[in-house]
Motif scaffolding. Structure first.
Motif: not given
Length: 305
Positions: A225-230, A286-292, A296-303
Motif C-alpha cells: 500500500r501507498h507505494g511503500t513496498a519497494r 525479512f531475509a527475502y525482503e532484504l534480498h529484493t 540502500r533500501q535494505s540498509t534503511t529497512y534494517t536500521i
C-alpha cells in the motif's frame, strides 16, 4: 519466477478450458483462501522450531541452538520462492507465510541478542565480552539466514525448472485437502493439551501459533500500500516490532520482576513466547525482503527494524 521453459510450455498448452464446474470450484476455492493452509503449516512450523532448537541445545554446543531453525526456514523459503509457479496460490502462501514464517522467529532472536548484550544470565563476562556476544548473534544469524536463502534459490531452480501447476483442477483439490487436515490437526492438538502434561506448554503454543501467523499475514497487506513496498515493507516491520514488544512483556513476567509466576503461569507464558510471538515475527520473510531491495533500501529497512 517462471523459467523460459515453463513459459514456452504454457504458450503451447494455451489457456485451460473453463467449464461451469471448474468455475464453481475456483469460486469456492477463492472463498476459502489460504487461511486453512496458514493454520496447518503454522502449527507444523511451531513444532519444527521448538524441537529443532531442543535438539541442538545440548551442553557445550558450538553455537546457539536457535540458529538452526532460522537456517532451515530460510532455506525452504528460498526454494519455494523459485518454485512458486509449480504451486497453487493458497498452498504457496501456506508454505511461505505459514511454515517458513513460523519455523523462523525474529522476536526470540532479538531476545537472545538482548541477553548477550546485557548478560542477563549473570555470566562471568566483561562488558566488552558482552558486546562481542551480542554482535556475534546479530552477524551470524543474518549471515546464515541470507546464505540459506541463496542456497534455497539454487535448490528451487534445480528441482522445479520447467514444471508448472494445473491451477484449474489440482488447486481446488489441494486446498480442500489442506482444510480437512487442518481441522484434524486442531482436534489432535486439543487432545494433546488435555492428555500430555509434560508437553502442555508446547501443545498450547501450537494452538496459539496460528493466531500470530494470521495477524502477520493480515499485516503483510500493508507492504503493497501507498507505494511503500519497494522502500519499507511496513507490514513485516510492524509484525516484528509488535511481536518483540509482546515477548519483552512475557520475558519480564517470566523473570518474576513484577509478580512471581506460578507453574501454570510459566507454562502459559512459554506458550505465548513459542507460539504467538514466534509466529507473528519472522526472519525468513525479512531475509527475502532484504534480498529484493536495493542496497540502500535494505540498509534503511534494517536500521528501522
Amino acid at each position: 519466477m517462471e523459467t523460459r521453459a515453463s513459459k514456452e510450455a504454457g504458450q503451447e498448452e494455451g489457456p485451460a478450458e473453463q467449464t461451469p464446474e471448474t468455475e464453481r470450484s475456483n469460486t469456492m476455492t477463492r472463498s476459502i483462501g489460504p487461511v486453512p493452509g496458514l493454520v496447518l503449516f503454522s502449527m507444523l512450523g511451531v513444532l519444527i522450531r521448538i524441537y529443532t532448537t531442543r535438539l541442538f541445545a545440548y551442553k557445550d554446543a558450538p553455537t546457539y541452538a536457535l540458529i538452526w531453525p532460522q537456517i532451515l526456514g530460510c532455506l525452504i523459503m528460498g526454494a519455494l520462492t523459485r518454485s512458486r509457479h509449480t504451486l497453487s496460490p493458497s498452498l504457496y502462501t501456506g508454505l511461505t507465510t505459514g511454515l517458513c514464517g513460523s519455523i523462523t522467529t525474529f522476536s526470540s532472536w532479538q531476545l537472545l541478542v538482548y541477553t548477550q548484550f546485557f548478560n542477563t544470565d549473570k555470566g562471568e563476562h566483561s562488558k566488552f565480552n558482552n558486546f562481542l556476544g551480542g554482535v556475534s548473534v546479530l552477524v551470524t544469524t543474518m549471515t546464515c539466514a541470507l546464505g540459506a536463502l541463496r542456497a534455497g534459490f539454487g535448490a528451487g531452480d534445480m528441482v522445479c525448472a520447467g514444471r508448472r501447476c494445473n491451477t484449474n483442477k489440482w488447486t481446488c483439490k489441494c486446498d480442500y485437502t489442506v482444510a480437512v487436515v487442518c481441522v484434524l490437526g486442531v482436534m489432535a492438538a486439543c487432545v494433546v493439551v488435555g492428555k500430555a502434561h509434560d508437553t502442555r506448554s508446547v501443545s498450547i503454543g501450537v494452538l496459539l501459533g496460528p493466531a500470530g501467523t494470521l495477524v502477520r499475514w493480515k499485516l503483510s497487506k500493508l507492504n503493497t500500500r501507498h507505494g511503500t513496498a519497494r522502500s519499507l515493507p511496513i507490514g513485516t516491520l510492524v509484525a516484528n516490532i509488535a511481536g518483540c514488544a509482546v515477548l519483552a512483556t512475557v520475558h519480564t513476567l517470566q523473570s518474576g520482576g513484577i509478580v512471581r509466576p506460578s507453574h501454570t503461569s510459566c507454562q502459559v507464558l512459554a506458550s505465548i513466547s513459542d507460539g504467538f510471538c514466534g509466529c507473528i515475527t519472522t526472519i525468513s520473510t525479512f531475509a527475502y525482503e532484504l534480498h529484493t531491495l536495493s542496497p540502500r533500501q535494505s540498509t534503511t529497512y534494517t536500521i528501522h527494524m
